[in-house]
Structure formats: structure tokens, C-alpha cells
Design an enzyme around this catalytic site. Structure first.
Site, PDB file in Angstrom:
ATOM      1  N   VAL A  44      30.449  -3.849   7.279  1.00 16.56           N
ATOM      2  CA  VAL A  44      29.466  -4.938   7.285  1.00 16.56           C
ATOM      3  C   VAL A  44      29.205  -5.408   8.711  1.00 16.56           C
ATOM      4  CG1 VAL A  44      28.998  -7.304   6.525  1.00 16.56           C
ATOM      5  CG2 VAL A  44      30.030  -5.672   4.937  1.00 16.56           C
ATOM      6  N   CYS A  45      30.266  -5.550   9.497  1.00 12.17           N
ATOM      7  CA  CYS A  45      30.117  -6.021  10.872  1.00 12.17           C
ATOM      8  C   CYS A  45      29.358  -5.007  11.726  1.00 12.17           C
ATOM      9  CB  CYS A  45      31.480  -6.310  11.478  1.00 12.17           C
ATOM     10  SG  CYS A  45      32.360  -7.666  10.661  1.00 12.17           S
ATOM     11  N   THR A  46      29.504  -3.732  11.421  1.00 15.65           N
ATOM     12  CA  THR A  46      28.749  -2.710  12.149  1.00 15.65           C
ATOM     13  C   THR A  46      27.256  -2.948  11.987  1.00 15.65           C
ATOM     14  OG1 THR A  46      30.524  -1.083  11.934  1.00 15.65           O
ATOM     15  CG2 THR A  46      28.295  -0.221  12.321  1.00 15.65           C
TER      16      THR A  46
END
Length: 213
Positions: A44-46
Site C-alpha cells: 500500500v505504501c508503495t
């Protein structure tokens, strides 16, 4: 330390993907968005970091600088950035703080023991040029952040800092705004809002966004 709205965001010096960062020097007279990530190579952070990179021109229009944080080291960050650039079709153009010792995470209350004693929660702060914290949003690990909402809040804050207005529910740049209830002098209202206003109640008065021609 628990930060709340209106608090002064604490300064720090920490290594990052762009070298040693002094937070106040990095911000200068800009607005800042500081957002934390549990670890590198998280899916998700990517997507979030890639989307943030694509917002560079939108941030520049608003005098905003973005800076991310993850608890992994600089070498790990550089490898992750390569993945972000490749998978998100962008180029990461902001620093990622390497918070191995959790110094910044502790300073900004990004470690929540009931969530994880070692990883940061996914928080985002908007900090104004006076270094005041103006927004704090904390997301669950499974939900990607809404950066359209972040930009909307920046627009609202910058507008309401300059005029005696507030922004109503679901407001978007260009929509009508609300005259603050504390402003009651009709002569001042006419001077400030030459396009007039519509009073739905004595306390709910709508007027066109002041900065629009």
C-alpha cells in the site's frame, strides 16, 4: 510525546534517502506534509509514495514540501525507491527519512503499542510555515491514503488563513464558503465579501470563494 492540532511540530535531524535532514531547514517557509510508513517494501505504501511523487506540481503550486518516514535504513530506502519508480511509473522526488532508531517516530507519536511496538502507524501531518500542526490523520494499514483529500485540506487551510471564512462539507476549491460567525459587522462583511452572501440562518452565511475573480 503526543502531538495535537496547534502544537509546534518538533525539529529533528535524521538521515534520509536524500542525506542528512534538518527538518526545519528542509521546510524553510513552506507548508509540509510528513507521512509515516510501517516499513519498506510494503504494497500500500508503495502506491502512496508513487502517487505523492506524481503530485509534485500540485504541491509546488501550494508551496508544500512532502517528506516520508519509514523505520528501515537508507540502503533499504534506495532499493525500495527503485521498486516504486518502476511499478508506479514515476520518480520519487522527496526524501524518505531512515528512522532505524525510532527517534522521529517516538517524537511524533507514530508508534502505537496496541498496533505494533516496533512499526509506525500510517499517520500524515500537515504543518504550516509557522511549524504548527494543522492536520493529523491516521489510517489503518490496509487502507491507502486519499491524497485528493490532503490537497483539499491544504487548499482549505490556506484559504481560511487569509480570509474570515470556513469551508463547508465536501467543499472543493471554487465552491462557496461560509462566513465565520464571529464576523457580524455588516460594513466589514461588505468590504470583505463584495459579491455578497446568502444567509440560510443568522449563523450559516454562504459567499463565493473570496480569491476567485
Amino acid at each position: 510525546m503526543s502531538l495535537r492540532l496547534g502544537d509546534i511540530a518538533p525539529n529533528f535531524q535524521q538521515q534520509s534517502s536524500a542525506g542528512l535532514i534538518d527538518f526545519y531547514e528542509f521546510l524553510g517557509d513552506s507548508w509540509g506534509i510528513l507521512f509515516s510508513h510501517p516499513a519498506d517494501y510494503t504494497p500500500v505504501c508503495t502506491t502512496e509514495l508513487g502517487f505523492t511523487a506524481k503530485l509534485k506540481s500540485e504541491f509546488e503550486k501550494r508551496n508544500v514540501k512532502a517528506i516520508a518516514l519509514s523505520v528501515d535504513d537508507v540502503d533499504s530506502h534506495h532499493g525500495w525507491i527503485e521498486d516504486i519508480n518502476a511499478t508506479q511509473n514515476t520518480t520519487v522526488n522527496f526524501p524518505i527519512i531512515a528512522d532505524e532508531d525510532r527517534k522521529v517516530s517516538t517524537l511524533y507519536d507514530f508508534i502505537h503499542p496496541n498496533a505494533s511496538e516496533t512499526l509506525t502507524v500510517r499517520s500524515l501531518l500537515i504543518i504550516d510555515p509557522n511549524k504548527k500542526v494543522r492536520l493529523i490523520i491516521t489510517y489503518p494499514a490496509s487502507t491507502g491514503r486519499n491524497f485528493d483529500e490532503v490537497l483539499r485540506v491544504v487548499d482549505s487551510l490556506q484559504l481560511t488563513d487569509n480570509y474570515k471564512v470556513a469551508t463547508p462539507a465536501n467543499w472543493q476549491h471554487g465552491d462557496d464558503v461560509v462566513i465565520v460567525p464571529s464576523l457580524q459587522d455588516e460594513d466589514e462583511i461588505k468590504q470583505r465579501f463584495p459579491k455578497g452572501y446568502k444567509a440560510l440562518t443568522p449563523y450559516l452565511r454562504l459567499t463565493p470563494q473570496p480569491e476567485r475573480g
